[in-house]
Enzyme design. Structure first.
Site, PDB file in Angstrom:
ATOM      1  N   ASP A  76      -0.855   4.099 -10.305  1.00  0.00           N
ATOM      2  CA  ASP A  76      -0.322   4.480  -9.021  1.00  0.00           C
ATOM      3  C   ASP A  76       1.510   3.847  -9.564  1.00  0.00           C
ATOM      4  OD1 ASP A  76       0.158   1.085  -9.362  1.00  0.00           O
ATOM      5  OD2 ASP A  76      -1.848   1.841  -9.391  1.00  0.00           O
ATOM      6  N   ASP A 165       0.334  -1.260   1.195  1.00  0.00           N
ATOM      7  CA  ASP A 165       0.079  -2.336  -0.318  1.00  0.00           C
ATOM      8  C   ASP A 165       1.016  -3.032   0.630  1.00  0.00           C
ATOM      9  OD1 ASP A 165       1.123  -3.695  -1.895  1.00  0.00           O
ATOM     10  OD2 ASP A 165       2.592  -2.434  -3.649  1.00  0.00           O
ATOM     11  N   GLU A 167       1.008  -7.194   0.468  1.00  0.00           N
ATOM     12  CA  GLU A 167       0.509  -7.810  -0.462  1.00  0.00           C
ATOM     13  C   GLU A 167       1.724  -9.011  -0.735  1.00  0.00           C
ATOM     14  OE1 GLU A 167       1.489  -6.624  -4.865  1.00  0.00           O
ATOM     15  OE2 GLU A 167       1.431  -4.878  -4.373  1.00  0.00           O
TER      16      GLU A 167
END
Length: 277
Positions: A76, A165, A167
């Site tokens: 990534d 994503d 987090e």
């Protein structure tokens, strides 16, 4: 004769209290510009940037229960990698990639074209991800921004579904100032909007410790949204509640050529199956 005057006790107390609250020269405080500069610039976030700080790093995967899995290597990337040596990665065995497309509703990856097209041109199956900032705008608004700026999907056999994503917050409070139920609602709004726009269920990228803290270990997305787990250790460890297995595992940030390396839980045919939906 000169008279020497003494300073009164109340005045001494006032002077002492004032000295306690005045910062010493060079001492960092709330108004210290160096303290403010410590926060990263908006837009600079990327997958896993909080993993080392919060979960640490263990040994690299090399044996044990993890060795029983068939893995397909992937990477990534985001703007901090700049132009990526895709041919080098391909020749090293990397067969899939995810590229950061957007963050919040205010940032688009400045290296997106080279990274997204470059990975495709060497033969990789690739997709894009969105770095969530639940404290800035709604989940629905961020899903729209993502789809409108590189996060779409097409059934060409080479495009993976988009990734949310979600987090640690690199810019402030870990859970973005949201309650656990508020975070779940935000994530649900993003996922619902993404599916309405693309016809695909987005992948969720997260770390178990963050998911427990900020969603209360919510299990309601496990039946529809593939899991991409972050853990830099020899074993993938505990997964968030509800997911019986991971689809992808970011296992290091210090891999060759590009730091962030991942295992897909299956052979290349399973990567292709995810791309095809």
């Amino acid at each position: 004769m000169r008279v020497r005057r003494s300073v009164s006790t109340p005045l001494l107390a006032t002077l002492a209290a004032t000295a306690l609250v005045l910062p010493l020269a060079g001492q960092a405080g709330a108004a210290d510009p160096d303290a403010r500069a410590a926060a990263p610039a908006r837009g600079s976030a990327h997958m896993g940037m909080g993993v080392l700080k919060h979960d640490g790093r263990g040994a690299a995967p090399s044996g044990g229960a993890s060795a029983l899995a068939t893995w397909t290597e992937g990477v990534d990337v985001s703007s901090h990698q700049g132009n990526v040596a895709w041919s080098t990665l391909w020749n090293s065995g990397v067969k899939w990639a995810y590229v950061k497309a957007t963050e919040g509703t205010y940032y688009k990856n400045t290296s997106f074209t080279q990274q997204y097209n470059g990975s495709y041109n060497v033969g990789m199956i690739r997709g894009t991800y969105h770095f969530a900032t639940p404290d800035t705008t709604t989940g629905t608004a961020q899903a729209d921004y993502f789809v409108n700026n590189g996060g779409g999907w097409s059934k060409d056999g080479r495009t993976l579904p988009g990734v949310l994503d979600v987090e640690w917050n690199p810019y402030g409070a870990t859970c973005y100032g949201k309650t656990q139920s508020g975070m779940v609602t935000w994530i649900r709004d993003f996922l619902n909007r993404y599916k309405a726009r693309t016809g695909r269920d987005a992948v969720i990228y997260t770390a178990t410790s963050w998911w427990k803290q900020c969603t209360g270990n919510y299990s309601g997305f496990a039946s529809t949204n593939p899991l991409w787990i972050a853990r830099y250790a020899a074993e993938v460890g505990e997964l968030p509640s509800g997911w019986p297995y991971y689809t992808m595992w970011q296992y290091t940030s210090t891999g060759p050529t590009v730091g962030d390396h991942n295992h897909f839980n299956g052979d290349l045919s399973r990567v292709q199956a995810l791309a095809n939906g």
